[in-house]
Design a protein around this motif. Structure first.
Motif, short mmCIF file in Angstrom:
data_model
loop_
_atom_site.label_atom_id
_atom_site.label_comp_id
_atom_site.label_asym_id
_atom_site.label_seq_id
_atom_site.Cartn_x
_atom_site.Cartn_y
_atom_site.Cartn_z
N ASN A 134 0.81 -1.22 0.00
CA ASN A 134 0.00 0.00 0.00
C ASN A 134 0.85 1.27 0.00
O ASN A 134 0.32 2.37 0.20
CB ASN A 134 -0.96 0.01 1.19
CG ASN A 134 -0.23 0.01 2.54
OD1 ASN A 134 0.99 -0.07 2.60
ND2 ASN A 134 -0.99 0.09 3.63
N ASN A 150 -1.42 -4.32 5.41
CA ASN A 150 -0.81 -3.26 4.58
C ASN A 150 -1.10 -3.42 3.09
O ASN A 150 -0.25 -3.12 2.25
CB ASN A 150 0.70 -3.19 4.82
CG ASN A 150 1.05 -2.90 6.25
OD1 ASN A 150 0.46 -2.03 6.88
ND2 ASN A 150 2.00 -3.65 6.79
N TRP A 151 -2.31 -3.90 2.77
CA TRP A 151 -2.75 -3.98 1.37
C TRP A 151 -3.75 -2.85 1.09
O TRP A 151 -4.57 -2.52 1.96
CB TRP A 151 -3.43 -5.31 1.09
CG TRP A 151 -2.51 -6.49 1.01
CD1 TRP A 151 -2.17 -7.33 2.03
CD2 TRP A 151 -1.83 -6.97 -0.14
NE1 TRP A 151 -1.31 -8.31 1.58
CE2 TRP A 151 -1.08 -8.10 0.24
CE3 TRP A 151 -1.76 -6.55 -1.47
CZ2 TRP A 151 -0.29 -8.83 -0.65
CZ3 TRP A 151 -0.97 -7.26 -2.35
CH2 TRP A 151 -0.24 -8.38 -1.95
N PRO A 152 -3.74 -2.29 -0.11
CA PRO A 152 -4.78 -1.31 -0.46
C PRO A 152 -6.16 -1.97 -0.43
O PRO A 152 -6.31 -3.13 -0.81
CB PRO A 152 -4.40 -0.89 -1.89
CG PRO A 152 -2.96 -1.26 -2.05
CD PRO A 152 -2.75 -2.46 -1.19
#
Length: 295
Positions: A134, A150-152
């Motif tokens: 991200n 921490n992924w979009p």
């Protein structure tokens, strides 16, 4: 008889038949010996005939196998050639793949020739980064990381590789290691990016007091594994990064029952992903189904 011919099994058969070896066919297709054996067996079950005579360290085509090779081989080659010709005519077909550097070197690149052979008109662009997926300055079609943090929010997430960590070292160094206590006389190799694996492994096994003779710290796991191959010491490392070295005997695991479960990998696909990206994601799924280690 099933409605659909198992084409992956046909591909495995043709590789084994042309090489007269399951081992060489496995190397050609970047899979394990066991995977070739299972695919050929599934094709034999489908056809209802034996295609190979299995002998000690040798296979030989049966008459039915010779017939199937003679007739199916040219047909599949013609289909593959037609696909390559059509795909090669397309321009600007690329997939941007964001991975961590060690994963690129140890897992993705050794397998990438299989994707290129299947889809010659698609250019895989490998973008390495240690930043989370991200991070605002990252641009990609598909990214691979451990875990779901921490992924979009906009990405489509897919479970990928399951993983675990093992104790490994060079064969000559590990020859006398029959229990964890033997590690006290050896050097531990650590990566800054995976510095907790050793303590996590000991905690999981209940041997927290074990201490190495010395330790050496490196920036990345790739350097750690190369140092281990060169006999500098031992390390605790993920199977996902080890499989080729274990298969080829550059590294060995002296205590294979002492394993540390690890967070699995996921891959995220951009919401406006192209058809090429979806082909790559399906290829990733097919690679994840291959055994991570030799039987």
């Amino acid at each position: 008889m099933a409605a659909h011919l198992p084409l992956n099994a046909v591909r495995a058969f043709l590789a084994a038949a042309r090489r007269q070896s399951f081992t060489l066919a496995a190397a050609d297709l970047h899979v394990t010996h066991g995977a070739i054996s299972r695919q050929v067996r599934s094709l034999e079950d489908y056809l209802g005939v034996a295609l190979f005579e299995r002998r000690v360290r040798q296979v030989r085509l049966t008459p039915a196998g010779q017939q199937f090779l003679a007739e199916a081989g040219p047909a599949l080659d013609q289909v593959a050639a037609a696909a390559r010709q059509v795909m090669a005519q397309a321009s600007g077909r690329a997939v941007r793949i964001n991975v961590r550097p060690t994963f690129a070197v140890r897992w993705l690149i050794p397998r990438l020739s299989d994707f290129v052979a299947q889809y010659p008109g698609i250019e895989p662009q490998i973008l390495t980064s240690i930043a989370p997926p991200n991070a605002p300055d990252l641009s990609y079609d598909i990214a691979i990381r451990r875990g779901l943090e921490n992924w979009p929010d906009t990405l489509g997430m897919h479970p990928f590789l399951e993983d675990e960590a093992l104790l490994v070292g060079a064969p000559r160094l590990m020859r006398g290691v029959t229990e964890p206590a033997a590690l006290a006389s050896l050097t531990l190799l650590l990566a800054k990016t995976r510095r907790t694996d050793w303590e996590d492994w000991k905690k999981h096994l209940g041997i927290r007091r074990l201490r190495p003779k010395a330790q050496i710290l490196f920036d990345h796991s790739h350097f750690v594994l190369q140092a281990a191959i060169d006999g500098l010491g031992y390390t605790i490392a993920p199977v996902s990064l080890l499989a080729n070295d274990l298969t080829d005997g550059r590294l060995v695991c002296p205590l294979p029952d002492l394993r540390l479960p690890m967070v699995r990998y996921y891959y995220g696909v951009h919401p406006s992903a192209s058809s090429e990206t979806h082909l790559f994601s399906r290829w990733l799924d097919s690679q994840a189904r291959q055994p991570a280690m030799p039987a």
